[in-house]
Design a protein around this motif. Structure first.
Motif, PDB file in Angstrom:
ATOM      1  N   ALA A   7      70.644  40.175  -0.407  1.00 37.77           N
ATOM      2  CA  ALA A   7      70.991  40.631  -1.751  1.00 37.77           C
ATOM      3  C   ALA A   7      69.722  40.704  -2.579  1.00 37.77           C
ATOM      4  O   ALA A   7      68.708  40.095  -2.227  1.00 37.77           O
ATOM      5  CB  ALA A   7      71.983  39.668  -2.403  1.00 37.77           C
ATOM      6  N   GLU A   8      69.809  41.437  -3.654  1.00 40.98           N
ATOM      7  CA  GLU A   8      68.646  41.610  -4.524  1.00 40.98           C
ATOM      8  C   GLU A   8      69.129  41.621  -5.965  1.00 40.98           C
ATOM      9  O   GLU A   8      70.081  42.337  -6.291  1.00 40.98           O
ATOM     10  CB  GLU A   8      67.984  42.943  -4.168  1.00 40.98           C
ATOM     11  CG  GLU A   8      66.844  43.305  -5.047  1.00 40.98           C
ATOM     12  CD  GLU A   8      65.527  43.324  -4.319  1.00 40.98           C
ATOM     13  OE1 GLU A   8      64.539  43.637  -4.980  1.00 40.98           O
ATOM     14  OE2 GLU A   8      65.470  43.003  -3.128  1.00 40.98           O
ATOM     15  N   GLY A   9      68.479  40.853  -6.804  1.00 40.88           N
ATOM     16  CA  GLY A   9      68.806  40.881  -8.228  1.00 40.88           C
ATOM     17  C   GLY A   9      68.282  42.154  -8.868  1.00 40.88           C
ATOM     18  O   GLY A   9      67.246  42.669  -8.461  1.00 40.88           O
ATOM     19  N   LYS A  16      68.057  54.349 -10.591  1.00 36.49           N
ATOM     20  CA  LYS A  16      66.756  53.963 -10.017  1.00 36.49           C
ATOM     21  C   LYS A  16      66.741  52.495  -9.585  1.00 36.49           C
ATOM     22  O   LYS A  16      66.236  52.171  -8.514  1.00 36.49           O
ATOM     23  CB  LYS A  16      65.629  54.235 -11.013  1.00 36.49           C
ATOM     24  CG  LYS A  16      65.320  55.702 -11.196  1.00 36.49           C
ATOM     25  CD  LYS A  16      64.103  55.875 -12.081  1.00 36.49           C
ATOM     26  CE  LYS A  16      63.837  57.309 -12.418  1.00 36.49           C
ATOM     27  NZ  LYS A  16      63.459  58.144 -11.319  1.00 36.49           N
ATOM     28  N   SER A  17      67.295  51.614 -10.405  1.00 36.69           N
ATOM     29  CA  SER A  17      67.325  50.186 -10.062  1.00 36.69           C
ATOM     30  C   SER A  17      68.175  49.939  -8.825  1.00 36.69           C
ATOM     31  O   SER A  17      67.805  49.172  -7.944  1.00 36.69           O
ATOM     32  CB  SER A  17      67.867  49.357 -11.222  1.00 36.69           C
ATOM     33  OG  SER A  17      66.985  49.392 -12.299  1.00 36.69           O
ATOM     34  N   VAL A  18      69.334  50.595  -8.766  1.00 37.16           N
ATOM     35  CA  VAL A  18      70.221  50.416  -7.615  1.00 37.16           C
ATOM     36  C   VAL A  18      69.569  50.971  -6.360  1.00 37.16           C
ATOM     37  O   VAL A  18      69.600  50.335  -5.302  1.00 37.16           O
ATOM     38  CB  VAL A  18      71.602  51.059  -7.874  1.00 37.16           C
ATOM     39  CG1 VAL A  18      72.462  51.004  -6.622  1.00 37.16           C
ATOM     40  CG2 VAL A  18      72.311  50.344  -9.019  1.00 37.16           C
ATOM     41  N   ALA A  21      66.910  48.576  -5.181  1.00 35.48           N
ATOM     42  CA  ALA A  21      67.534  47.389  -4.590  1.00 35.48           C
ATOM     43  C   ALA A  21      68.089  47.700  -3.201  1.00 35.48           C
ATOM     44  O   ALA A  21      67.900  46.921  -2.259  1.00 35.48           O
ATOM     45  CB  ALA A  21      68.645  46.862  -5.498  1.00 35.48           C
ATOM     46  N   VAL A  22      68.756  48.845  -3.048  1.00 39.76           N
ATOM     47  CA  VAL A  22      69.303  49.239  -1.735  1.00 39.76           C
ATOM     48  C   VAL A  22      68.174  49.372  -0.719  1.00 39.76           C
ATOM     49  O   VAL A  22      68.273  48.872   0.414  1.00 39.76           O
ATOM     50  CB  VAL A  22      70.111  50.551  -1.852  1.00 39.76           C
ATOM     51  CG1 VAL A  22      70.391  51.160  -0.489  1.00 39.76           C
ATOM     52  CG2 VAL A  22      71.417  50.309  -2.592  1.00 39.76           C
ATOM     53  N   GLN A  23      67.091  50.014  -1.090  1.00 37.52           N
ATOM     54  CA  GLN A  23      65.952  50.182  -0.177  1.00 37.52           C
ATOM     55  C   GLN A  23      65.342  48.828   0.200  1.00 37.52           C
ATOM     56  O   GLN A  23      65.017  48.593   1.366  1.00 37.52           O
ATOM     57  CB  GLN A  23      64.901  51.097  -0.802  1.00 37.52           C
ATOM     58  CG  GLN A  23      65.372  52.527  -0.906  1.00 37.52           C
ATOM     59  CD  GLN A  23      64.462  53.394  -1.756  1.00 37.52           C
ATOM     60  OE1 GLN A  23      63.797  52.914  -2.678  1.00 37.52           O
ATOM     61  NE2 GLN A  23      64.436  54.686  -1.461  1.00 37.52           N
ATOM     62  N   ASN A  24      65.193  47.921  -0.769  1.00 37.06           N
ATOM     63  CA  ASN A  24      64.641  46.592  -0.481  1.00 37.06           C
ATOM     64  C   ASN A  24      65.572  45.781   0.418  1.00 37.06           C
ATOM     65  O   ASN A  24      65.118  45.083   1.329  1.00 37.06           O
ATOM     66  CB  ASN A  24      64.380  45.826  -1.776  1.00 37.06           C
ATOM     67  CG  ASN A  24      63.242  46.413  -2.582  1.00 37.06           C
ATOM     68  OD1 ASN A  24      62.434  47.181  -2.061  1.00 37.06           O
ATOM     69  ND2 ASN A  24      63.187  46.085  -3.852  1.00 37.06           N
ATOM     70  N   ILE A  25      66.870  45.871   0.157  1.00 34.23           N
ATOM     71  CA  ILE A  25      67.846  45.138   0.973  1.00 34.23           C
ATOM     72  C   ILE A  25      67.818  45.649   2.406  1.00 34.23           C
ATOM     73  O   ILE A  25      67.784  44.858   3.362  1.00 34.23           O
ATOM     74  CB  ILE A  25      69.264  45.259   0.374  1.00 34.23           C
ATOM     75  CG1 ILE A  25      69.352  44.449  -0.916  1.00 34.23           C
ATOM     76  CG2 ILE A  25      70.329  44.822   1.371  1.00 34.23           C
ATOM     77  CD1 ILE A  25      70.583  44.752  -1.758  1.00 34.23           C
TER      78      ILE A  25
END
Length: 181
Positions: A7-9, A16-18, A21-25
């Motif tokens: 998960a990512e805060g 853009k934020s989502v 986060a999806v790419q980092n997850i």
């Protein structure tokens, strides 16, 4: 299905934020699977608008199957909902044990969540294997890899950093919390 999760805060729920986060997850999940390129073939979301536009284009570009459930229908994906419940319970436990209360030091919730996700990935679940083992990763001995998540500490507050209205009789120590992760 290995059961490995991450998960990512996010600071907000903009496209853009989502997407970030999806790419980092997904990058973290690939690392946990030994850098497998084809980890994600199905991308499941509820009907949240933040998954439209950029995230939708990203998923379409990857040729992933995208499935939906109605928003706020926790019965539609019981595996994920159970994991979310376990992570929330673990997060609450870490914050309570580290700070003495759930609402103290709320800024630690994301660090606590990352810690409990890592723990959950390394603990056996529904078999004698941990999700990380099912993904081909090596198991870690929890007793050796984990210290207390957090503890109350008193630290020295140097004179230039002290509150200007402090009384000269005040002690130079300040109460804080240390994170042992």
């Amino acid at each position: 299905h290995t059961g490995v999760g991450w998960a990512e805060g996010m600071k907000d729920k903009t496209d853009k934020s989502v997407l970030t986060a999806v790419q980092n997850i997904l990058a973290q999940i690939r690392i946990l699977h030994g850098h497998a390129n084809e980890v994600s073939v199905r991308f499941h979301t509820d009907m949240d608008k933040s998954f439209d536009a950029e995230v939708k284009a990203y998923c379409n570009d990857k040729a992933w199957i995208r499935t939906f459930t109605e928003g706020y229908d926790s019965n539609s994906n019981s595996v994920v909902e159970r994991r979310n419940g376990k992570l929330k319970q673990g997060n609450r436990t870490l914050l309570l044990s580290a700070t003495g209360g759930r609402l103290y030091y709320e800024e630690l919730w994301d660090v606590a969540m990352s810690h409990i996700i890592d723990m959950t990935n390394h603990l056996p679940e529904a078999s004698n294997q941990a999700p990380i083992e099912k993904a081909g990763g090596s198991t870690l001995k929890i007793d050796d890899m984990v210290e207390a998540f957090g503890a109350e500490v008193w630290y020295y507050d140097a004179p230039p950093r002290r509150v200007s209205t402090a009384n000269t009789l005040d002690t130079p120590g300040r109460r804080g919390i240390t994170i042992c992760w």
